[in-house]
Design a protein around this motif. Structure first.
Motif, PDB file in Angstrom:
ATOM      1  N   THR A  77     -11.495   0.760  -8.555  1.00  0.00           N
ATOM      2  CA  THR A  77     -12.024   1.723  -9.515  1.00  0.00           C
ATOM      3  C   THR A  77     -11.985   1.169 -10.932  1.00  0.00           C
ATOM      4  O   THR A  77     -11.183   0.291 -11.244  1.00  0.00           O
ATOM      5  N   ASP A 101      -5.600  10.970  -0.799  1.00  0.00           N
ATOM      6  CA  ASP A 101      -5.471   9.987   0.281  1.00  0.00           C
ATOM      7  C   ASP A 101      -4.640   8.775  -0.143  1.00  0.00           C
ATOM      8  O   ASP A 101      -3.736   8.349   0.555  1.00  0.00           O
ATOM      9  N   ILE A 102      -4.976   8.234  -1.324  1.00  0.00           N
ATOM     10  CA  ILE A 102      -4.298   6.996  -1.737  1.00  0.00           C
ATOM     11  C   ILE A 102      -4.226   6.924  -3.256  1.00  0.00           C
ATOM     12  O   ILE A 102      -5.181   7.317  -3.945  1.00  0.00           O
ATOM     13  N   VAL A 103      -3.097   6.470  -3.758  1.00  0.00           N
ATOM     14  CA  VAL A 103      -2.978   6.160  -5.183  1.00  0.00           C
ATOM     15  C   VAL A 103      -2.960   4.644  -5.285  1.00  0.00           C
ATOM     16  O   VAL A 103      -2.064   3.985  -4.762  1.00  0.00           O
ATOM     17  N   THR A 105      -4.747   2.282  -8.394  1.00  0.00           N
ATOM     18  CA  THR A 105      -4.397   2.031  -9.800  1.00  0.00           C
ATOM     19  C   THR A 105      -3.774   3.273 -10.442  1.00  0.00           C
ATOM     20  O   THR A 105      -3.088   3.171 -11.456  1.00  0.00           O
ATOM     21  N   GLY A 106      -4.047   4.455  -9.882  1.00  0.00           N
ATOM     22  CA  GLY A 106      -3.546   5.705 -10.464  1.00  0.00           C
ATOM     23  C   GLY A 106      -4.501   6.303 -11.482  1.00  0.00           C
ATOM     24  O   GLY A 106      -4.276   7.406 -11.981  1.00  0.00           O
ATOM     25  N   LEU A 107      -5.607   5.618 -11.764  1.00  0.00           N
ATOM     26  CA  LEU A 107      -6.522   6.078 -12.815  1.00  0.00           C
ATOM     27  C   LEU A 107      -7.232   7.383 -12.434  1.00  0.00           C
ATOM     28  O   LEU A 107      -7.411   8.267 -13.264  1.00  0.00           O
ATOM     29  N   THR A 108      -7.602   7.517 -11.166  1.00  0.00           N
ATOM     30  CA  THR A 108      -8.296   8.730 -10.721  1.00  0.00           C
ATOM     31  C   THR A 108      -7.391   9.952 -10.864  1.00  0.00           C
ATOM     32  O   THR A 108      -7.784  10.992 -11.386  1.00  0.00           O
ATOM     33  N   LYS A 132      -0.312   2.180  -3.242  1.00  0.00           N
ATOM     34  CA  LYS A 132      -0.281   0.712  -3.373  1.00  0.00           C
ATOM     35  C   LYS A 132       0.446   0.399  -4.672  1.00  0.00           C
ATOM     36  O   LYS A 132      -0.195   0.307  -5.726  1.00  0.00           O
ATOM     37  N   GLU A 152      -3.970  -4.301  -0.076  1.00  0.00           N
ATOM     38  CA  GLU A 152      -5.091  -4.691   0.795  1.00  0.00           C
ATOM     39  C   GLU A 152      -6.026  -3.499   0.854  1.00  0.00           C
ATOM     40  O   GLU A 152      -5.593  -2.366   0.639  1.00  0.00           O
ATOM     41  N   VAL A 154      -7.690  -0.666   2.685  1.00  0.00           N
ATOM     42  CA  VAL A 154      -7.401   0.007   3.957  1.00  0.00           C
ATOM     43  C   VAL A 154      -8.457   1.056   4.276  1.00  0.00           C
ATOM     44  O   VAL A 154      -9.036   1.667   3.377  1.00  0.00           O
ATOM     45  N   LEU A 159      -9.989   7.476   4.975  1.00  0.00           N
ATOM     46  CA  LEU A 159     -10.342   6.470   3.961  1.00  0.00           C
ATOM     47  C   LEU A 159     -11.566   5.677   4.417  1.00  0.00           C
ATOM     48  O   LEU A 159     -11.673   5.290   5.585  1.00  0.00           O
ATOM     49  N   ASP A 160     -12.437   5.399   3.460  1.00  0.00           N
ATOM     50  CA  ASP A 160     -13.709   4.781   3.822  1.00  0.00           C
ATOM     51  C   ASP A 160     -13.943   3.463   3.102  1.00  0.00           C
ATOM     52  O   ASP A 160     -13.260   3.124   2.133  1.00  0.00           O
TER      53      ASP A 160
HETATM   54  P1  IMP Z   1      -7.249   4.707  -8.014  1.00  0.00           P
HETATM   55  O1  IMP Z   1      -7.392   3.233  -8.197  1.00  0.00           O
HETATM   56  O2  IMP Z   1      -5.807   5.119  -7.854  1.00  0.00           O
HETATM   57  O3  IMP Z   1      -7.941   5.444  -9.133  1.00  0.00           O
HETATM   58  O4  IMP Z   1      -7.978   5.066  -6.652  1.00  0.00           O
HETATM   59  C1  IMP Z   1      -9.251   5.634  -6.644  1.00  0.00           C
HETATM   60  C2  IMP Z   1      -9.769   5.990  -5.298  1.00  0.00           C
HETATM   61  O5  IMP Z   1     -10.235   4.784  -4.720  1.00  0.00           O
HETATM   62  C3  IMP Z   1      -8.835   6.590  -4.246  1.00  0.00           C
HETATM   63  O6  IMP Z   1      -8.692   7.986  -4.332  1.00  0.00           O
HETATM   64  C4  IMP Z   1      -9.567   6.212  -2.973  1.00  0.00           C
HETATM   65  O7  IMP Z   1     -10.578   7.158  -2.679  1.00  0.00           O
HETATM   66  C5  IMP Z   1     -10.184   4.870  -3.338  1.00  0.00           C
HETATM   67  N1  IMP Z   1      -9.361   3.761  -2.814  1.00  0.00           N
HETATM   68  C6  IMP Z   1      -8.427   3.026  -3.446  1.00  0.00           C
HETATM   69  N2  IMP Z   1      -7.918   2.088  -2.633  1.00  0.00           N
HETATM   70  C7  IMP Z   1      -8.544   2.254  -1.447  1.00  0.00           C
HETATM   71  C8  IMP Z   1      -8.441   1.578  -0.156  1.00  0.00           C
HETATM   72  O8  IMP Z   1      -7.650   0.649   0.058  1.00  0.00           O
HETATM   73  N3  IMP Z   1      -9.264   2.050   0.799  1.00  0.00           N
HETATM   74  C9  IMP Z   1     -10.141   3.081   0.632  1.00  0.00           C
HETATM   75  N4  IMP Z   1     -10.262   3.734  -0.530  1.00  0.00           N
HETATM   76  C10 IMP Z   1      -9.466   3.316  -1.564  1.00  0.00           C
END
Ligand code: IMP
Length: 177
Positions: A77, A101-103, A105-108, A132, A152, A154, A159-160
């Protein structure tokens, strides 16, 4: 179990996930005992986790959905987030539990938490299936965490990649093309 040909390695199988989700549900039920909860399911990735987690929670719960899209490269992201579908009801005074589903970078989530704070909920907590930690840009405290995963990409269990693989019953590392 047959492993999808695009999966390099299964990280979390169905049983492992089910066991942990039950534990998280029990902990959430204990922490919110006597209160009512508003679960905020972040679409699309967390719909499978949320469906299982919500059924493991036995306090009075309302379920709302919010759609977020974060822009960036295909597997990472940029932190630029768009609300694609907003909550239909006011959240002021509610005890909100974000289900993610997943954190990565935490930016979202940073964006979402700041946005929700303007709606004056009574409290905001976060349940995330995966984290992560190596990638953390924003310091995100996760109140209810399923599993820590390596850095990695996933797929599966919601998760897609490019909209695919959400229906895999396990979480696996995607093969790099
Ligand atoms: P952020 O980097 O924490 O902002 O994550 C943003 C979004 O990216 C997450 O809510 C997921 O939808 C997606 N994402 C991040 N890492 C993965 C991964 O390893 N597999 C699938 N989606 C991911």
């Amino acid at each position: 179990m047959t492993v999808h040909p695009d999966v390099k390695e299964i990280l979390l199988d169905e049983k492992t996930i089910a066991r942990r989700v039950a534990e998280l549900g029990a902990q959430i039920s204990k922490d919110y005992a006597g209160k009512s909860l508003t679960a905020l399911v972040v679409l699309k990735g967390s719909f499978v986790f949320a469906a299982d987690l919500l059924r493991a929670i036995d306090v009075q719960t309302k379920v709302e959905f919010i759609g977020l899209r974060s822009y960036g490269s295909r597997t990472s992201t940029s932190g630029v987030v768009e609300i694609t579908m907003d909550v239909k009801y006011p959240l002021n005074g509610h005890d909100v539990l974000i289900i993610e589903d997943i954190v990565d970078t935490g930016l979202t989530l940073d964006y979402l938490k700041n946005n929700l704070a303007t709606r004056k909920p009574a409290s905001i907590k976060l349940a995330s299936l995966l984290h992560k930690p190596e990638r953390g840009v924003k310091d995100m405290s996760i109140d209810y965490l399923g599993f820590t995963v390596p850095n990695e990409f996933v797929i599966g269990y919601g998760l897609d990649f490019d909209g695919r693989y959400r229906n895999l019953p396990y979480v696996g590392i995607m093969k790099t093309p």
